[in-house]
Design a protein around this motif. Structure first.
Motif, PDB file in Angstrom:
ATOM      1  N   LEU A  23       0.829  -1.206   0.000  1.00 33.17           N
ATOM      2  CA  LEU A  23       0.000   0.000   0.000  1.00 33.17           C
ATOM      3  C   LEU A  23       0.867   1.261   0.000  1.00 33.17           C
ATOM      4  CD1 LEU A  23      -2.652   1.513   0.188  1.00 33.17           C
ATOM      5  CD2 LEU A  23      -2.662   1.093   2.670  1.00 33.17           C
ATOM      6  N   LEU A  24       1.920   1.266   0.806  1.00 28.81           N
ATOM      7  CA  LEU A  24       2.795   2.431   0.863  1.00 28.81           C
ATOM      8  C   LEU A  24       3.467   2.675  -0.487  1.00 28.81           C
ATOM      9  CD1 LEU A  24       4.139   4.717   2.401  1.00 28.81           C
ATOM     10  CD2 LEU A  24       5.845   3.072   3.237  1.00 28.81           C
ATOM     11  N   ALA A  25       3.942   1.635  -1.129  1.00 25.55           N
ATOM     12  CA  ALA A  25       4.566   1.785  -2.446  1.00 25.55           C
ATOM     13  C   ALA A  25       3.572   2.356  -3.456  1.00 25.55           C
ATOM     14  CB  ALA A  25       5.111   0.445  -2.920  1.00 25.55           C
ATOM     15  N   GLU A  26       2.324   1.925  -3.369  1.00 26.91           N
ATOM     16  CA  GLU A  26       1.288   2.445  -4.264  1.00 26.91           C
ATOM     17  C   GLU A  26       1.023   3.928  -3.985  1.00 26.91           C
ATOM     18  OE1 GLU A  26      -1.605   2.759  -7.164  1.00 26.91           O
ATOM     19  OE2 GLU A  26      -0.141   1.164  -6.851  1.00 26.91           O
ATOM     20  N   LEU A  27       0.947   4.277  -2.692  1.00 31.12           N
ATOM     21  CA  LEU A  27       0.694   5.667  -2.313  1.00 31.12           C
ATOM     22  C   LEU A  27       1.805   6.601  -2.777  1.00 31.12           C
ATOM     23  CD1 LEU A  27      -0.587   5.170   1.364  1.00 31.12           C
ATOM     24  CD2 LEU A  27      -1.951   6.001  -0.563  1.00 31.12           C
ATOM     25  N   ARG A  28       3.026   6.080  -2.811  1.00 31.61           N
ATOM     26  CA  ARG A  28       4.196   6.932  -3.094  1.00 31.61           C
ATOM     27  C   ARG A  28       4.843   6.628  -4.446  1.00 31.61           C
ATOM     28  NH1 ARG A  28       4.561  11.326  -0.768  1.00 31.61           N
ATOM     29  NH2 ARG A  28       6.844  11.322  -0.718  1.00 31.61           N
ATOM     30  N   LYS A  29       4.156   5.906  -5.317  1.00 31.89           N
ATOM     31  CA  LYS A  29       4.785   5.499  -6.578  1.00 31.89           C
ATOM     32  C   LYS A  29       5.108   6.694  -7.469  1.00 31.89           C
ATOM     33  CE  LYS A  29       0.526   4.393  -9.160  1.00 31.89           C
ATOM     34  NZ  LYS A  29      -0.208   3.299  -9.847  1.00 31.89           N
TER      35      LYS A  29
END
Length: 338
Positions: free
Chosen positions: A84-90
Motif C-alpha cells: 500500500l505504501l509503495a502504491e501511495l508513493r509510486k
C-alpha cells in the motif's frame, strides 16, 4: 470540572485507538499505563514485545498488558502495508523494497495502521523531531479535504477569566507554517476553530484574525493579507463567526472593541485567536505563558485527515497522558466529519 478534566471525560466517553510508536521510551510507557489503567483509550504500542514487557515489569506498570503490541520487525501485515505504501508513493518513485524498510519504522508503521483503519490517531515526539512525526503523516494520511497546510493550535488557559471562555483561548498557528499566505491563513482560521470545538469543547467559536491594525487603522501589505484571509475564511466556512483585521486588545476587551471596532460581533468577545504568522504566534503565546502565568497546552496539529500529534522531547508523563485525550477528541471529530 476544569478544561483538562473535561477533555479526559470526553475521551473516556467514546474510547478511541491511539498509537504510541515510541513504546520503549519511559515517559511514553508510563503514560500508556495510566491511560489503560483509567480505561481512557485503547493503546497500540509499537516495539519489541519482550522489551516492552520487561520494561513494564521493571517500572512496576501493571496495565501495559492491556495494550495491543505490534513488533515492527515481525509484523504479519508488513507486506500488506509495504504494498500500500509503495502504491501511495509510486509517483514519488518509491520502490517496494524501500517501502518494506519504511514500514519497519515505528512512525511510518503507526500511520499505516491508521490508514488501514486499525487505529484512530498517533502521538510521537518524545524521541523524534517534529519533521519525523509529520513526514509519514503527510505522505500516508495526508491533509484533510480542503486543507493544504498543517498548523499548530494551542490551548491557552489564563487566570483572567473575563477573556475567551472563562479564561480559555484557542490560538494558532504556533508551530508549523512560518509565513502563511492569505489562503493558508484562512485554512488555519477554520482549522483552529475546529480544534476549539473538538478539543476545548467550544459550542460557539468566535474567531479574531489578528493584526497590528484594526479595521483599516493602518495600511500595509501584511494587513491586506489578513483582510483577504478573513474574506477567504468566510468562503471556506460561511457559518463560522469570524472577523478581522483586529488588534489583540480589540479582539479581547469589550471597552476597547467599542472604540476600535464598533458594530463587530467578534471584537471584545473572541475566544479563538489567529496570528498573522508563526513568528508572532510562537513569541506571543510564550510571552503570555511566562509573563502572564498562563497554562499552554499543545501544539495540537491541525489539518491532517486523522490526528497525528507531536510532543516536545522535554515532555512529561502528564503531557503525553493529556495529549492522548486530546488526540482521542480529535479522532471523534474526524469520524463525525468524515
Amino acid at each position: 470540572m476544569d478544561l483538562l478534566s473535561q477533555i479526559v471525560a470526553r475521551a473516556k466517553s467514546n474510547k478511541q485507538r491511539i498509537v504510541l510508536p515510541e513504546a520503549t521510551e519511559e515517559r511514553t510507557l508510563r503514560a500508556a499505563d495510566r491511560v489503560l489503567a483509567e480505561d481512557m483509550a485503547d493503546i497500540v504500542l509499537i516495539g519489541n514485545p519482550n522489551e516492552i514487557k520487561q520494561l513494564a515489569a521493571q517500572w512496576g506498570l501493571n496495565s501495559v498488558d492491556k495494550a495491543t503490541i505490534i513488533d515492527p520487525e515481525n509484523n504479519p501485515k508488513s507486506e500488506e502495508y509495504a504494498t500500500l505504501l509503495a502504491e501511495l508513493r509510486k509517483k514519488k518513485g518509491m520502490t517496494i523494497e524501500q517501502a518494506r524498510e519504511l514500514v519497519k519504522n515505528p512512525l511510518y508503521l503507526g500511520c499505516m495502521i491508521i490508514k488501514t483503519e486499525g487505529a484512530d490517531g498517533q502521538i510521537s515526539g518524545a524521541l523524534s523531531t517534529t519533521g519525523d512525526t509529520l513526514r509519514p503523516a503527510l505522505q500516508i494520511i495526508k491533509c484533510a479535504p480542503g486543507v493544504s497546510c498543517v498548523s499548530g493550535g494551542l490551548l491557552l488557559i489564563s487566570k483572567q477569566k473575563e477573556y475567551g471562555e472563562d479564561g480559555v483561548l484557542v490560538v494558532g498557528d504556533v508551530a508549523v507554517t512560518p509565513m502563511p499566505n492569505a489562503n493558508e491563513l484562512a485554512q488555519i482560521a477554520v482549522c483552529t476553530a475546529q480544534t476549539a470545538r473538538s478539543v476545548a469543547g467550544f459550542t460557539d467559536p468566535r474567531v479574531a484574525m489578528l493584526s497590528f491594525s484594526t479595521k483599516g487603522s493602518a495600511k500595509h501589505e501584511v494587513v491586506d493579507k489578513v483582510v483577504e484571509a478573513t474574506k477567504l475564511a468566510h468562503e471556506l466556512d460561511p457559518e463560522l463567526k469570524l472577523d478581522g483585521e483586529l488588534q489583540a486588545d480589540a479582539a479581547l476587551v469589550p471597552s476597547v472593541a467599542a472604540k476600535k471596532a464598533p458594530g463587530s460581533d467578534i471584537a471584545g468577545k473572541a475566544n479563538v485567536l489567529v496570528f498573522p504568522n508563526l513568528e508572532v504566534g510562537n513569541i506571543g503565546y510564550k510571552l503570555v505563558q511566562r509573563l502572564g502565568d498562563a497554562i499552554a497546552i499543545g501544539p495540537i496539529l491541525q489539518g491532517i485527515a486523522r490526528p497525528v500529534n507531536d510532543l516536545s522531547r522535554g515532555c512529561s508523563v502528564d503531557d503525553i497522558y493529556y495529549m492522548v485525550a486530546i488526540t482521542a477528541c480529535q479522532a471523534m471529530d474526524a469520524k463525525a466529519n468524515k
